[in-house]
Design a protein around this motif. Structure first.
Motif: not given
Length: 131
Positions: A56-59, A77-84, A110-114
């Motif tokens: 993970v590098e930034g977003s 690959l599954h990406v969950e983002c931090d912002r709602w 923006k940010e990656v949660r998991t």
């Protein structure tokens, strides 16, 4: 006047002590979960699944997968983002054949949660007998 109170307190303490001993004896006599369950059979580790690592590098998220086994592994690959309000993403499934290497990527605004990968065994196509 204090003697009857002391006697009552001593009797109450003895009753509580005896009740505790009776409960402890019942608990000790009760069968434990290990006695009810059948013995566990050790299973051989399964030779399947691509070995993957995620960065993970930034977003942005990148997954690197290598399949050292003869069976094909279908990875996603599954990406969950931090912002709602940011949209979570799932990559298209990619087949990783024996000894193959693949790279998958995903991103958030923006940010990656998991981020995680899922694996699925690909059944070989049935062979048709030749003439």
């Amino acid at each position: 006047m204090r003697a009857p109170h002391r006697r009552a307190a001593a009797l109450a303490s003895a009753a509580v002590l005896l009740a505790g001993l009776a409960v402890a004896a019942e608990v000790r006599a009760a069968p434990g979960p290990a006695e009810d369950a059948p013995p566990a059979v050790a299973q051989e580790p399964e030779d399947f699944g691509a070995s993957c690592r995620t960065v993970v590098e930034g977003s942005r998220v990148t997954a690197y997968c290598h399949n050292p086994y003869p069976d094909t592994d279908r990875v996603r690959l599954h990406v969950e983002c931090d912002r709602w309000w940011d949209v979570d993403t799932d990559s298209a499934p990619v087949d990783v054949d024996a000894t193959a290497y693949v790279q998958l990527s995903g991103r958030c605004w923006k940010e990656v949660r998991t981020a995680w990968l899922t694996h699925q065994r690909v059944e070989p196509a049935p062979r048709t007998p030749g003439p």
